[in-house]
Each structure stands twice: as C-alpha cells, then as structure tokens.
Design a protein around this motif. Structure first.
Motif, PDB file in Angstrom:
ATOM      1  N   ARG A 238      -8.755  -3.446   4.421  1.00 24.15           N
ATOM      2  CA  ARG A 238      -8.365  -3.055   3.069  1.00 24.15           C
ATOM      3  C   ARG A 238      -8.315  -4.277   2.147  1.00 24.15           C
ATOM      4  O   ARG A 238      -8.583  -4.148   0.949  1.00 24.15           O
ATOM      5  CB  ARG A 238      -7.048  -2.298   3.079  1.00 24.15           C
ATOM      6  CG  ARG A 238      -5.782  -3.057   3.439  1.00 24.15           C
ATOM      7  CD  ARG A 238      -4.651  -2.059   3.669  1.00 24.15           C
ATOM      8  NE  ARG A 238      -3.352  -2.698   3.839  1.00 24.15           N
ATOM      9  CZ  ARG A 238      -2.254  -2.012   4.208  1.00 24.15           C
ATOM     10  NH1 ARG A 238      -2.324  -0.700   4.435  1.00 24.15           N
ATOM     11  NH2 ARG A 238      -1.102  -2.622   4.340  1.00 24.15           N
TER      12      ARG A 238
ATOM     13  N   SER B 174      -4.636  -1.095  -3.313  1.00 25.27           N
ATOM     14  CA  SER B 174      -3.207  -1.316  -3.448  1.00 25.27           C
ATOM     15  C   SER B 174      -2.714  -0.789  -4.791  1.00 25.27           C
ATOM     16  O   SER B 174      -3.372  -0.972  -5.818  1.00 25.27           O
ATOM     17  CB  SER B 174      -2.901  -2.811  -3.353  1.00 25.27           C
ATOM     18  OG  SER B 174      -1.548  -3.058  -3.699  1.00 25.27           O
TER      19      SER B 174
ATOM     20  N   TRP C  18       0.815  -1.220   0.000  1.00 26.90           N
ATOM     21  CA  TRP C  18       0.000   0.000   0.000  1.00 26.90           C
ATOM     22  C   TRP C  18       0.849   1.272   0.000  1.00 26.90           C
ATOM     23  O   TRP C  18       0.321   2.370   0.040  1.00 26.90           O
ATOM     24  CB  TRP C  18      -0.955   0.003   1.192  1.00 26.90           C
ATOM     25  CG  TRP C  18      -2.370  -0.318   0.805  1.00 26.90           C
ATOM     26  CD1 TRP C  18      -3.397   0.582   0.642  1.00 26.90           C
ATOM     27  CD2 TRP C  18      -2.929  -1.607   0.498  1.00 26.90           C
ATOM     28  NE1 TRP C  18      -4.540  -0.064   0.259  1.00 26.90           N
ATOM     29  CE2 TRP C  18      -4.301  -1.417   0.167  1.00 26.90           C
ATOM     30  CE3 TRP C  18      -2.436  -2.892   0.462  1.00 26.90           C
ATOM     31  CZ2 TRP C  18      -5.147  -2.466  -0.176  1.00 26.90           C
ATOM     32  CZ3 TRP C  18      -3.269  -3.939   0.129  1.00 26.90           C
ATOM     33  CH2 TRP C  18      -4.608  -3.720  -0.192  1.00 26.90           C
TER      34      TRP C  18
END
Length: 379
Positions: free
Chosen positions: A201, A169, A150
């Motif tokens: 995420r 990402s 990330w």
C-alpha cells in the motif's frame, strides 16, 4: 570493509573532480579523515542525545513543542540506523532510553494518530523493537501508528474518505512531504511484520503521488499553487523513493514505475548540482542560497542508488561524494549543521523561497546527514 578503505575507493572514483590523486595525496588523506562518516555521524548523534525535543526541528525555537514532531522522529530513526551500522551498543541503548519516558512521564508528547507528519513517529519504536532494544510495547505502539494511517475515523472529511475508498490512506494530501512520511512508517511496519500489505500500500500510494505531481523534468513543485522546485520538499520525495525502493520486493507491480520516476529525478538533480557539491534552495535557481537539508537528502538518494546498482557509478559516485564532502564543511564546532532552510509554508511567490531564513542546528538537516553516514558505512 573498513571506513577508510571504503572512502578511498569512493574518493578515487571522482578524481576528475578533486584533481590528480597522486598530486594531491596529502590533501586527499586529510579530506578523507575530516569526512569519515563514523566520526561525523557520532558527532551528530551525540548532539541529538543532549538536545531536548524540538519544535519542528529548530532547537532555538521560542516556543517549546507540544509533541514529538517529525524532524525529531526522522533524526531519531537515522540515529538508530547509524548506531546499528557502527555496532555501538551504548549509543543504541541511549537512543532507546530517550524514548522510554514517552510511555510514562512524557506520554502527552506522543502525537495523535491523525496526520502524516504525526504518524511517522511510529517508525522510531518499530526500529527500537526490530533492533531488540525494546519489548512488545514498542512494537504495539509503532503498529498503531502504521495501522491508523489506513483506518478511517468517523469524523474524516469527505475528501479523506474519497481517498480511502480508492485504497489510499485517509491522510493523503498529495503534498511532497508525504512520500517520506507515509512510506517510512509503512515500510517499517512491513519490516517488523513481514506482512506485504504494508509495503504494497505504500508503493501504491507513491505511484499515485508520482502520477499526480511529478513534473516532466522529474522534479516536483512545492504545490500546484507554488510552482517552484524547493529543495527540501523535493528532498522528501527523493529520500522517500530511494528508501521505499530499497525495501520494496521486486515483484511489486508499482516498482518499475517508481524506479523510472526515481531515475528521472536523479538525472535532473545531477544536472543541477553546484560545482562544490551543494544544491540550492531552489534547485534550478543558482542565485538562491546553498541549502543543506535538501543537499543531504539528494546525497542520500544517490548513495542508495549507487549501492543498489540503480544508478551509473561513473556519474553518480562523484556527485554523491561531492555532496557528502560539501555537507561536512557545513558542520560547526558545536556539531550543528548550518544553512538549513526554516520551515516553509506554500506561497505563490518566488521571493518567499529565496528569502527563507537559514537556521543552524535544525534537525531537518541532521536527519538526512545521518542517513548518508549510515549508507557510507554499510555494504
């Protein structure tokens, strides 16, 4: 629960497939013995421990690998999960010892942190750390692989920066392989730290992929330019969703969408399973050959779903156990899984998929077979 007892319960649950239990008691007992996941998993792990690092999973590749590739990492991770499940401390230590040179004499074999297929390697040191086999350096290395997924590099491409600007990402490709690679390293980071950002995420990434590429029947094309339901590619999605859901907190906002997508996929896979338990190289093409890596991944996904109560046991226990029994029959006397599709690039040509070589001993199949064995051995 003892392995034999567990297997007997699962075997009797699909008696409609294997015939009347009372009439086939001796045959059933032999099949149970031959399919004992502890025995099978131990064979595959021991084979892995004496196999040098491979070039993209193929132990017979002409060229030596330049770095640890993702099939090795996925097999390594599966071996660690399995060794923990059977509480084999010697096996756990051997798997840890195999990694130790990557900090010293084999440091050049650690992949750069610039690609989904590279970063998944970080899941292995995190597992070693969580099993209390390795010290803080294992944690720190694994977390670097998770965090850099990330952290946008200065030389990132415009499309990579665009994904990052949306909270995804920068390594996003919207390829079906990614949804095991990204979600696995991020799930491991969450388990190692307890920090919700990693799992949240990963779930957001999965939800985005599903919205973009899942087909109405629940399956996935290899790519928009290759409209074919390639088994192993779909296997990464099936395994990725099931693994992610098994870790994802119930209150995650993307959980329901991922669960719906997972169940839709499992329904279509169930409809396309061959009578002997296998799935084909092209899932919806019976003329294509029976392929083991995809079959192992689909079997794993169903075992996880049955265990967690997401899938109907009457329908999916028989399917999962047929898959497991079929896989076991493809292990040769050298403890190698046969009929593994070779690495497959994207091509808008059905024959490209139909005619892919079948490799023996390729880790693309060894990894998910170990995941299956682990699921069969744990509550």
């Amino acid at each position: 629960m003892k392995t034999n007892k567990l297997l007997f319960i699962l075997f009797t649950a699909f008696s409609g497939w294997c015939g009347t239990i009372n009439a086939q008691t001796s045959g059933l007992e032999k099949r149970m013995k031959d399919a004992d996941p502890k025995v099978i998993g131990t064979r595959i792990v021991n084979k892995y421990l004496v196999t040098p690092h491979t070039r993209f999973g193929n132990p017979r590749a002409e060229k030596a690998p330049n770095y640890v590739t993702y099939p090795d990492a996925c097999t390594w991770l599966g071996a660690l999960w399995f060794s923990k499940a059977i509480k084999d401390e010697d096996m756990q230590q051997q798997l840890k010892n195999r990694f130790e040179p990557l900090f010293t004499t084999e440091k050049n074999m650690l992949p750069r942190m610039v690609h989904v297929d590279y970063n998944v390697v970080g899941a292995v040191p995190l597992e070693i750390y969580m099993q209390k086999l390795g010290d803080r350096k294992y944690f720190e290395l694994g977390m670097k692989y998770a965090d850099t997924q990330w952290e946008v590099p200065a030389d990132a491409k415009p499309e990579e920066k665009a994904y990052a600007d949306q909270g995804y990402s920068w390594q996003t490709r919207v390829w079906i392989d990614d949804m095991f690679m990204i979600t696995t390293i991020q799930s491991q980071a969450y388990l190692a730290t307890g920090d919700r950002k990693y799992i949240d995420r990963a779930a957001a990434e999965m939800a985005m992929y599903l919205e973009k590429i899942q087909r109405p029947n629940g399956l996935f094309y290899h790519a928009p330019t290759a409209p074919f339901f390639w088994a192993r590619g779909n296997g990464w999605m099936a395994a990725g969703m099931s693994r992610l859901l098994s870790v994802l907190p119930e209150d995650n906002p993307n959980r329901s969408a991922i669960m719906e997508a997972y169940k839709k996929m499992m329904t279509t896979l169930l409809e396309n399973q061959d009578a002997d338990g296998m799935w084909h190289q092209l899932i919806d093409e019976p003329a294509s050959y029976k392929e083991t890596s995809g079959t192992a991944m689909f079997t794993y996904a169903m075992l996880v779903g049955v265990k967690h109560g997401w899938l109907d046991k009457k329908a999916y226990v028989p399917a999962a156990m047929k898959g497991w029994l079929a896989l076991v029959s493809y292990i040769n006397i050298d403890d190698e899984v046969t009929n593994v599709c070779e690495g497959t690039n994207i091509k808008n040509d059905k024959n490209h998929y139909m005619n892919r070589k079948q490799i023996t001993g390729d880790l693309h199949a060894h990894a998910p077979l170990l995941w299956c064995a682990t699921e069969l051995l744990t509550e």
